[in-house]
Design an enzyme around this catalytic site. Structure first.
Site, mmCIF file in Angstrom:
data_model
loop_
_atom_site.group_PDB
_atom_site.id
_atom_site.type_symbol
_atom_site.label_atom_id
_atom_site.label_comp_id
_atom_site.label_asym_id
_atom_site.label_seq_id
_atom_site.Cartn_x
_atom_site.Cartn_y
_atom_site.Cartn_z
ATOM 1 C CE LYS A 41 -0.463 -0.118 4.803
ATOM 2 N NZ LYS A 41 -1.784 -0.842 6.109
ATOM 3 C CE1 TYR A 261 14.514 31.405 6.552
ATOM 4 C CE2 TYR A 261 14.487 28.940 6.105
ATOM 5 C CZ TYR A 261 14.705 30.651 5.253
ATOM 6 O OH TYR A 261 14.974 30.654 4.318
HETATM 7 C C1 PLP Z 1 -1.047 -2.004 7.115
HETATM 8 C C2 PLP Z 1 -1.430 -3.061 7.131
HETATM 9 C C3 PLP Z 1 -0.607 -3.538 7.255
HETATM 10 C C4 PLP Z 1 1.061 -4.148 7.309
HETATM 11 O O1 PLP Z 1 1.857 -3.623 8.167
HETATM 12 P P1 PLP Z 1 3.084 -3.367 8.772
HETATM 13 O O2 PLP Z 1 3.336 -3.438 10.269
HETATM 14 O O3 PLP Z 1 3.788 -2.638 8.062
HETATM 15 O O4 PLP Z 1 3.440 -5.217 8.781
HETATM 16 C C5 PLP Z 1 -1.094 -5.216 7.434
HETATM 17 N N1 PLP Z 1 -2.285 -4.998 7.271
HETATM 18 C C6 PLP Z 1 -3.004 -4.253 7.748
HETATM 19 C C7 PLP Z 1 -4.935 -4.922 7.872
HETATM 20 C C8 PLP Z 1 -2.765 -2.697 7.672
HETATM 21 O O5 PLP Z 1 -3.282 -1.954 7.441
#
Ligand code: PLP
Length: 376
Positions: A41, A261
């Protein structure tokens, strides 16, 4: 015309073989018979799903998770084979896009179940789906009574080909947290309502809680990209990223002069500074101001003053004369300063550093498959 790498202020190198090696390392830890998917994702956590997923597919991964329908459509265009499952599930009037692009939804609400079952009836066939229920995160997923109602709903079940019953842990990175065993008991009770359907509970950190957490499928994301799944313990994952920032200017300032800054750093003695071409517009958080560091030739270079939009300033007084000069690259992320080091200095987690990686970097992919998009 000069080449893009010559023009770039910073170079991001992504090691696809390291990502595949991390997936294999996780798969090798699983109870026999348990399989590993890959979470890609948010454009594979900012690293580039169109390159990462095909490399993982070549490495043996067959199931991929994305967050949104558009991510799924984009990934399908880059990867003709392999299952793509969308965590967010179908929104009203989008359900037909799933079969059209070979995507499988996660069903998180009774409304999504009804929407998907309705499409199955219209199409005259069972449609694949993943059912997600909540066990204590209080985020997406059917409530436990809604799950029980689904288990009794013959009409809905007749329309669905359930690939997986899943839930998600809230505190997997804290192995001693009470919520872990409670969520596991709730998960086991919920999945028992769907005999014969495989289960999935663990993401990256959950894998390291132990074999009892593995169910039938695990869903690692962050660990694939080198984030430590067990904060506080040595990181078993290979580093995937190298981010090198180019020195634009080297200057010396006298004791009493300030840097950046807000004049938040004041030189106690004469010091040499390197001005580097990356800043918060490139995803390096402003909270790294006076806290981050970079590496050059084994020497740690403290970040001094505030991170600005396009620039950061490092103290290079400790380097041999001439080592820091315009055009030289220093490691902003690399062997001596890991993603988790940067995240810790910024007061955040590696996930956030990854998904903020900037668009101005010149990207190069190493390893992986021979085919794929630009940057190979
Ligand atoms: C993002 C997500 C994962 C992966 O999680 P990680 O901690 O990055 O391994 C797995 N299951 C769901 C439902 C998620 O939203």
């Amino acid at each position: 015309m000069s080449d893009a790498a010559a023009r770039a202020g910073a170079l991001l190198t992504i090691d696809l073989d390291a990502i595949v090696a991390n997936w294999r390392l996780l798969a090798a830890r699983l109870r026999p018979g348990v399989r590993a998917a890959a979470v890609v994702k948010a454009d594979a956590y900012g690293v580039g799903a169109a390159r990462v997923a095909p490399a993982l597919y070549e490495g043996g991964c067959r199931r991929f998770f994305v967050a949104t329908l558009d991510e799924g459509i984009g990934l399908r265009a880059a990867m003709p084979e392999g299952e793509i499952i969308v965590f967010g599930g179908p929104l009203a009037d989008t359900e037909e896009d799933y079969p059209a692009h070979g995507l499988i939804p996660v069903l998180n609400t009774p409304g999504q179940v009804a929407l998907w079952a309705g499409l199955a009836r219209r199409m005259g066939r069972r449609l694949p789906a993943v059912v997600h229920f909540d066990t204590g995160l209080s985020r997406l997923g059917l409530a436990r009574d809604e799950l029980a109602a689904l288990a009794e709903d013959r009409d809905a079940l007749a329309a669905l080909d359930l690939l997986l019953v899943m839930s998600h842990l809230a505190c997997a990175d804290e192995p001693a947290h009470d919520l872990n065993p409670l969520q596991r008991r709730r998960f086991e009770a919920g999945r028992a309502l769907f005999s014969g359907v495989p289960g999935s509970l663990a993401a990256s950190s959950g894998i390291f809680l132990g074999a009892e957490w593995h169910a039938d499928w695990v869903r690692p994301g962050a660990a694939l990209y080198g984030v430590n799944p067990q904060p506080g313990a040595p990181n078993p994952m290979a580093q995937v990223l190298q981010l090198q920032g180019r020195i634009l200017q080297v200057r010396e300032i006298d004791a009493g002069e300030s840097v950046g800054y807000g004049a938040t750093h004041r030189a106690r003695a004469r010091m040499r500074l390197a001005v580097v071409a990356a800043g918060y517009a490139d995803g390096l958080p402003r909270s790294l101001s006076n806290r981050g560091c970079a590496m050059l030739g084994g020497t740690r270079l403290p970040l001094v003053g505030r991170v600005s939009m396009d620039l950061m300033v490092f103290d290079v007084t400790g380097l041999p004369e001439g080592a820091a000069r315009p055009g030289v690259f220093i490691d902003l992320i690399g062997p001596g300063v890991t993603l988790d080091d940067v995240a810790g200095a910024a007061g955040t987690i590696g996930y956030e550093i990854l998904t903020a990686l900037g668009r101005r970097y010149h990207r190069t992919y190493r390893g992986g498959t021979s085919h794929g998009g630009p940057g190979g």
